[in-house]
Design a protein around this motif. Structure first.
Motif, PDB file in Angstrom:
ATOM      1  N   VAL A 190       0.813  -1.209   0.000  1.00 33.31           N
ATOM      2  CA  VAL A 190       0.000   0.000   0.000  1.00 33.31           C
ATOM      3  C   VAL A 190       0.848   1.262   0.000  1.00 33.31           C
ATOM      4  O   VAL A 190       0.518   2.246  -0.677  1.00 33.31           O
ATOM      5  N   ASP A 191       1.973   1.267   0.718  1.00 29.85           N
ATOM      6  CA  ASP A 191       2.836   2.455   0.753  1.00 29.85           C
ATOM      7  C   ASP A 191       3.352   2.788  -0.648  1.00 29.85           C
ATOM      8  O   ASP A 191       3.347   3.950  -1.064  1.00 29.85           O
ATOM      9  N   ALA A 244       2.028   1.858  -3.524  1.00 27.63           N
ATOM     10  CA  ALA A 244       0.911   2.251  -4.393  1.00 27.63           C
ATOM     11  C   ALA A 244       0.530   3.709  -4.182  1.00 27.63           C
ATOM     12  O   ALA A 244       0.357   4.463  -5.146  1.00 27.63           O
ATOM     13  N   PHE A 245       0.430   4.134  -2.928  1.00 28.51           N
ATOM     14  CA  PHE A 245       0.088   5.532  -2.655  1.00 28.51           C
ATOM     15  C   PHE A 245       1.203   6.476  -3.104  1.00 28.51           C
ATOM     16  O   PHE A 245       0.931   7.582  -3.584  1.00 28.51           O
TER      17      PHE A 245
END
Length: 90
Positions: free
Chosen positions: A77-78, A80-81
């Motif tokens: 997630v890190d 991707a963001f």
């Protein structure tokens, strides 16, 4: 949900349409309509139909997500963001 008690011939629907529709609007289970003894249609309240369609859409998203995971096409997630924020800056 047991539908066996909700199977009706089309002649029943023709003779009792307002009653059937009021029942559906009141939360009764869908009605299976038969033609010549074969199930041909399902009659249900439009609100319940919309809920069903929304549920199916969510299940499709989950299935696609599972395929992406199985194929190894996922990112933390890190990361991707970070990529999204980078694109927004451009």
């Amino acid at each position: 949900m047991k539908l066996s008690g909700r199977v009706k011939p089309i002649s029943y629907l023709k003779a009792h349409a307002p009653e059937v529709i009021r029942g559906l609007a009141g939360g009764e289970a869908p009605v299976i309509i038969t033609l010549h003894g074969e199930a041909k249609a399902v009659l249900q309240d439009v609100g319940r139909y919309e809920e069903t369609q929304e549920t199916l859409a969510l299940l499709k998203v989950l299935a696609l997500t599972n395929k992406e995971i199985e194929a190894g096409r996922i990112r933390p997630v890190d990361e991707a963001f970070k990529r999204v924020r980078g694109r927004l800056k451009d």
